[in-house]
Design an enzyme around this catalytic site. Structure first.
Site, mmCIF file in Angstrom:
data_model
loop_
_atom_site.group_PDB
_atom_site.id
_atom_site.type_symbol
_atom_site.label_atom_id
_atom_site.label_comp_id
_atom_site.label_asym_id
_atom_site.label_seq_id
_atom_site.Cartn_x
_atom_site.Cartn_y
_atom_site.Cartn_z
ATOM 1 N N LYS A 241 1.008 -1.103 -0.141
ATOM 2 C CA LYS A 241 0.015 -0.077 -0.314
ATOM 3 C C LYS A 241 0.855 1.207 -0.116
ATOM 4 O O LYS A 241 0.585 2.283 -0.448
ATOM 5 C CB LYS A 241 -1.106 0.006 1.452
ATOM 6 C CG LYS A 241 -2.079 -1.194 1.016
ATOM 7 C CD LYS A 241 -2.990 -0.901 2.271
ATOM 8 C CE LYS A 241 -4.149 -1.993 2.104
ATOM 9 N NZ LYS A 241 -5.286 -1.726 2.967
ATOM 10 N N ASP B 87 -10.476 2.221 1.722
ATOM 11 C CA ASP B 87 -10.590 2.047 2.766
ATOM 12 C C ASP B 87 -11.396 2.866 3.800
ATOM 13 O O ASP B 87 -12.158 2.638 4.522
ATOM 14 C CB ASP B 87 -9.315 1.309 3.511
ATOM 15 C CG ASP B 87 -8.639 0.131 2.973
ATOM 16 O OD1 ASP B 87 -9.455 -0.711 2.633
ATOM 17 O OD2 ASP B 87 -7.561 0.003 3.234
#
Length: 275
Positions: A67, A104
Site C-alpha cells: 500500500k 478503505d
C-alpha cells in the site's frame, strides 16, 4: 472477445476474498468480458509486475505490504490516499496512467453509515498499524471529540499522535494494559491481528456502543461475540471489505452503482465454505 483484466496483489494473498467480491460484481453487472485474479507480489516484485501490464488492464487492488510501496510507481494519487500515505486501489487509465486511491477510508465510513453510525462524540482505536491510520482518517469526519488509541509501545503512541495532528483528530494515547477502558467508548475500532483482543472479551460492559472489528477470518472474534452478547452494535471485517470493494468496482469499471448485496452474499458464502 478481448478480456478486460483486474486483480489483487499482495503477500500473502492466498486467502484474499477480493476475487470473490469483484467476480460477483462483474456477474451481477453483466460484465462477461471482465476477469479478476490474485497474484502473490511483494515489494521487490511490484515494479516489474506493473511494467509488464498491457492495455487490457483496468485496475488493481493492493493489500499489504504494497500500500505504501506502490506510491512512487504511480502517476498520481488522490487526496484521501495522500492523507494516510496508503494506496489500496490503482486505476489504469486508457492513456496509460496509473492513478492511486484509498477506498478503505470511505469504505469504513459507508459501512458505519449503513448501520446508522454517522456522528460520535468520542471514539477508541485498538492498535496502531496502517488500518489504524485509516480509522483515524475516517474518525476525522464523524468524531467531534477525542479519540483514544491503545497501543503497545511508546513509538507506536508517537506515530498515532502524529497521524492525529496530520489528519486533524484530537488523539490521546494509552498503554495497551489499559485497553479494557476503550470498551466504554461509543465507537470502538479494533485494528489488531487475530487473537490480540481476546483478552478483552470478559471486560465488555453491559449495553456497549458500536464495535467495528476489522477482522473477518476467524469470525466472530471473542471480543465480537461478547459484544453482541451484551447487546452492542457490531460491524466486522467483511463489512469493511465489501464497502471498500464496491468503491473499487465503481472506479475500475466506470459503473455508478456496484451491487453491494450480491457482493456481500458472495463474501459470506465464501467465508462459510472455509469452515
Amino acid at each position: 472477445m478481448s478480456r478486460i483484466r483486474a486483480a489483487v496483489l499482495g503477500s500473502p494473498i492466498e486467502h484474499s476474498l477480493s476475487p470473490v467480491l469483484h467476480r460477483a460484481a462483474y456477474q451481477e453487472l453483466g460484465l462477461d468480458d471482465w476477469s479478476y485474479d490474485r497474484f502473490e507480489i511483494d515489494e521487490a516484485a511490484l515494479p516489474g509486475f506493473l511494467a509488464g501490464l498491457g492495455p487490457e488492464w483496468a485496475g488493481l487492488s493492493l493489500t499489504m505490504p504494497l500500500k505504501r510501496a506502490v506510491i512512487p510507481l504511480l502517476d498520481g494519487i488522490s487526496d484521501t490516499a495522500a492523507s494516510v500515505e496508503a494506496v489500496n486501489t490503482v486505476v489504469l487509465t486508457e492513456d496509460g496512467r496509473r492513478i492511486g486511491d484509498n477506498t478503505d477510508i470511505p469504505g469504513l465510513l459507508s459501512a458505519l453509515d449503513e448501520r446508522g453510525v454517522r456522528k460520535v462524540e468520542s471514539a477508541a482505536v485498538l492498535g496502531a498499524g496502517a488500518t489504524a491510520s485509516s480509522a483515524l482518517a475516517a474518525l476525522a469526519r464523524i468524531c467531534s471529540g477525542e479519540v483514544t488509541a491503545y497501543v503497545r509501545s511508546a513509538a507506536r503512541a508517537a506515530e498515532m499522535r502524529e497521524w492525529g495532528e496530520r489528519l486533524g483528530v484530537d488523539v490521546r494515547t494509552a498503554d495497551w494494559s489499559r485497553a479494557a477502558e476503550a470498551l466504554a467508548a461509543p465507537l470502538v475500532i479494533a485494528t489488531t491481528p487475530a487473537g490480540a483482543t481476546d483478552e478483552l472479551a470478559a471486560a465488555v460492559p453491559a449495553g456497549p456502543g458500536t464495535l467495528f472489528d476489522v477482522l473477518y477470518d476467524p469470525w466472530p472474534t471473542a471480543l465480537a461475540a461478547a459484544w453482541t452478547g451484551r447487546g452492542g452494535k457490531l460491524l466486522g471485517g467483511l463489512d469493511l471489505l465489501v464497502h471498500q470493494a464496491v468503491l473499487q468496482v465503481e472506479q475500475m469499471t466506470g459503473r455508478p452503482a456496484a451491487p453491494l448485496a450480491a457482493m456481500r452474499a458472495a463474501g459470506e458464502a465464501a467465508l462459510l465454505a472455509r469452515h
